[in-house]
Design a protein around this motif. Structure first.
Motif, short mmCIF file in Angstrom:
data_model
loop_
_atom_site.label_atom_id
_atom_site.label_comp_id
_atom_site.label_asym_id
_atom_site.label_seq_id
_atom_site.Cartn_x
_atom_site.Cartn_y
_atom_site.Cartn_z
N TRP A 212 0.66 -1.37 -0.16
CA TRP A 212 0.08 0.16 0.01
C TRP A 212 0.95 1.38 0.10
CZ3 TRP A 212 -1.92 2.95 4.99
CH2 TRP A 212 -1.09 2.98 5.82
N VAL A 213 0.08 1.92 -0.92
CA VAL A 213 1.00 3.97 -0.29
C VAL A 213 0.35 4.55 0.39
CG1 VAL A 213 -0.21 3.82 -2.96
CG2 VAL A 213 1.81 5.59 -1.76
N PHE A 214 0.55 5.50 1.34
CA PHE A 214 0.04 6.68 1.42
C PHE A 214 0.64 7.46 2.01
CE2 PHE A 214 2.16 5.01 5.33
CZ PHE A 214 2.17 6.26 6.36
N CYS A 215 0.15 9.41 1.85
CA CYS A 215 0.98 10.21 2.15
C CYS A 215 0.64 10.62 3.43
CB CYS A 215 0.20 11.60 1.35
SG CYS A 215 -1.01 11.94 1.67
N GLN A 216 1.72 11.06 4.37
CA GLN A 216 1.39 11.77 5.73
C GLN A 216 0.81 13.19 5.53
OE1 GLN A 216 5.79 11.01 7.27
NE2 GLN A 216 4.97 9.38 8.52
N ALA A 217 0.43 13.68 6.23
CA ALA A 217 -0.09 15.42 6.72
C ALA A 217 1.53 16.19 6.42
CB ALA A 217 -0.94 15.97 7.25
N ASN A 218 1.23 17.22 6.46
CA ASN A 218 2.62 18.07 6.19
C ASN A 218 1.97 19.09 7.17
OD1 ASN A 218 4.84 20.06 5.65
ND2 ASN A 218 3.36 21.15 4.45
N LYS A 219 2.96 18.40 8.75
CA LYS A 219 2.79 19.02 10.01
C LYS A 219 4.15 18.50 10.32
CE LYS A 219 1.04 16.72 13.15
NZ LYS A 219 -0.05 15.74 14.64
N GLU A 220 4.70 19.20 11.35
CA GLU A 220 6.27 18.70 12.22
C GLU A 220 6.50 17.57 12.54
OE1 GLU A 220 9.73 21.02 14.58
OE2 GLU A 220 8.43 22.25 14.18
N ARG A 221 7.47 16.58 12.29
CA ARG A 221 7.38 15.71 13.47
C ARG A 221 8.86 15.14 13.48
NH1 ARG A 221 5.43 14.17 8.62
NH2 ARG A 221 3.48 14.13 9.01
N ASP A 222 9.13 14.64 14.44
CA ASP A 222 10.70 14.49 14.20
C ASP A 222 10.79 12.26 14.86
OD1 ASP A 222 9.21 13.12 16.86
OD2 ASP A 222 11.01 14.34 18.39
N TRP A 223 9.76 12.15 13.53
CA TRP A 223 10.18 10.23 13.20
C TRP A 223 9.61 10.30 11.67
CZ3 TRP A 223 6.08 12.54 16.61
CH2 TRP A 223 4.63 12.40 15.72
N ILE A 224 9.42 8.72 11.60
CA ILE A 224 9.36 8.38 10.15
C ILE A 224 8.14 7.46 9.70
CG2 ILE A 224 9.57 6.50 7.71
CD1 ILE A 224 12.67 6.36 9.16
N VAL A 225 7.76 6.97 10.96
CA VAL A 225 6.71 6.45 11.51
C VAL A 225 6.26 6.96 12.76
CG1 VAL A 225 6.64 5.23 9.02
CG2 VAL A 225 6.88 3.93 10.93
N SER A 226 4.59 7.31 12.71
CA SER A 226 4.21 6.59 14.42
C SER A 226 4.19 5.63 14.89
CB SER A 226 3.31 7.64 14.07
OG SER A 226 1.64 7.18 13.24
N SER A 227 3.52 5.41 15.39
CA SER A 227 2.87 4.09 16.26
C SER A 227 1.91 3.52 15.23
CB SER A 227 3.02 4.06 17.77
OG SER A 227 2.27 2.50 18.02
N GLY A 228 0.92 4.30 15.36
CA GLY A 228 -0.16 3.83 14.53
C GLY A 228 -0.15 3.43 13.28
N GLU A 229 1.01 4.23 12.44
CA GLU A 229 1.42 3.60 11.18
C GLU A 229 1.87 2.60 10.92
OE1 GLU A 229 1.49 8.92 9.64
OE2 GLU A 229 3.74 7.00 10.42
N LEU A 230 2.79 2.86 12.09
CA LEU A 230 3.64 1.53 12.02
C LEU A 230 2.91 0.44 12.20
CD1 LEU A 230 5.99 -0.34 12.37
CD2 LEU A 230 6.73 -0.53 14.30
N GLN A 231 1.62 0.06 13.67
CA GLN A 231 0.77 -0.94 12.80
C GLN A 231 -0.02 -1.31 12.57
OE1 GLN A 231 -1.42 -1.01 17.34
NE2 GLN A 231 0.29 1.13 17.49
N ALA A 232 -0.76 -0.39 11.49
CA ALA A 232 -0.73 -0.23 9.69
C ALA A 232 -0.34 -1.29 8.95
CB ALA A 232 -1.74 1.35 9.44
N MET A 233 0.82 -0.62 8.99
CA MET A 233 1.96 -1.04 8.13
C MET A 233 1.31 -2.41 8.51
SD MET A 233 4.93 1.28 8.52
CE MET A 233 6.52 0.38 7.27
#
Length: 413
Positions: A212-233
């Protein structure tokens, strides 16, 4: 100070101010333990508990105005309490998480402790050599995220393609299911009849789900993926197999405005297994750290071992395996409007598409899975008709005249 108090019912503790008197001690017993003043007989002599009525035992009750310390009672001392009422006393010792189902008297070994923890290991490399994205399909996805959504919310899609003998995943088509996206959340509506139709059409063309492919919203972050995104992956990889991938699309701001950035990842196989077994704690706020909990031993505070250290969380990067990202020109077109977007597909979309590619053979003009998926939803064509049309597209064969007439009629040409 704290005084330990032994009665015939068990061991309890009383918390007092330093310098408290015997009377204050007795009042505390009444308030904290519920034993009335008139029933209390208190002594430093353990024989109090074995005597029939406490007769002949020296009692602190006889020195009510005296400070406990003047009677030699200090912090942590053990005193004895006798009373006539019936009480239930909670055990002074509460079994810990390592004591569950352990026979009385048995020892806790290091092996017992480790058995209740999971050692988290880094995976050296992904199970695929890389990901190659069809240029037109990639452009259709990123352009919508950029131009229409301005990367203000998350957007996702299911990738269809192949895995070659060179172990490279080739993405040829992105199906965008109905979805709800925000800056932090993305909910794809899965298992719909439309997705089943996409599976069928892609299968006839020799394609399968490859991630799958997804885009992240343009907001400041200091990680590659969040925990929720990792679980979706991990969920996608569990569903689609160990060769499936995640393609992440982000906006990379710079002095000249910014660029769209594509990256490809896989979860480690251990991350997928931890997800299946329920070790990930749902996140309350997006974070680059995943809280972990042993679902079978939820009271174990540090449920994982990371880099030889006990821990209750894991940096999400620990679970990621980066993949090389490539591009190619695939066999399909990607110029027909994409399903489930703000601007709906229509007969005029079909007419414009056929005119745009009028120089191609008719079956090649239909070689766009977004178009074929839309056609499959038209009442003029059933599953057998679509099978015949898609087989002609696959073989680049001449399409039966009857189907040309039907499609032209739908398009209004």
């Amino acid at each position: 100070m704290l005084i330990r108090l032994r009665s015939r019912d068990g061991l309890e503790r009383i918390q007092l101010e330093d310098g408290a008197s015997v009377t204050a001690f007795m009042l505390a017993i009444q308030q904290q333990l519920g034993v009335p003043l008139e029933q209390q007989r208190i002594s430093r002599d353990p024989a109090l508990l074995t005597a029939k009525d406490g007769a002949g035992i020296s009692l602190l009750n006889d020195y009510r105005e005296a400070p406990l310390q003047s009677l030699g009672v200090t912090h942590g001392d053990l005193l004895f309490l006798l009373y006539d009422m019936e009480r239930q006393v909670a055990p002074a010792y509460k079994p810990g998480p390592l004591d569950s189902n352990r026979p009385f008297g048995s020892k806790v070994t290091m092996a017992d402790i480790i058995a209740k923890q999971r050692r988290v290991e880094r995976q050296d490399k992904a199970t695929v050599e890389g990901v190659s994205f069809d240029r037109a399909a990639a452009n259709a996805f990123q352009q919508y995220c950029n131009s229409a959504l301005a990367f203000s919310i998350k957007r996702g899609g299911i990738c269809y393609g192949t895995v070659g003998e060179d172990n490279i995943v080739r993405v040829e088509f992105v199906f965008e299911p109905p979805q709800q996206g925000s800056q932090d959340e993305l909910l794809l509506e899965r298992g719909t009849p439309q997705e089943a139709q996409a599976d069928f059409l892609a299968g006839v063309l020799g394609l399968q789900k490859v991630g799958w492919v997804f885009c992240q919203a343009n907001k400041e972050r200091d990680w590659i993926v969040s925990s929720g995104e990792l679980q979706a992956m991990a969920a996608m990889q569990d569903e689609m197999g160990p060769k499936s991938v995640t393609v992440l699309v982000t906006w990379d701001a710079n002095d000249h405005g910014g660029n769209v950035h594509f990256e490809a990842f896989q979860c480690s196989e251990q991350a997928v297994q931890l997800y299946k077994d329920g070790w990930f704690v749902p996140e309350s706020e997006p974070s680059g750290i995943s809280k972990m909990r042993n679902p079978k031993e939820p009271n174990v505070e540090q449920a994982v071992i990371v880099a030889s250290k006990d821990a209750d969380s894991v940096d999400n990067d620990w679970f990621l395996c980066a993949c090389a990202i490539l591009d190619h020109t695939g066999p399909l077109l990607s110029s027909f409007p994409v399903e489930n977007r703000l601007i709906p597909q229509s007969a005029s979309s079909l007419r414009d598409h056929l005119r745009k590619h009028s120089s191609l053979p008719y079956s090649s003009r239909l070689a766009d899975l977004h178009l074929l998926l839309w056609l499959a939803g038209q009442p003029n064509l059933d599953q057998a008709d679509m099978l015949a049309i898609v087989e002609a597209v696959r073989e680049k064969a001449e399409l039966m005249e009857g189907y040309k007439v039907i499609i032209d009629s739908i398009a209004g040409v």
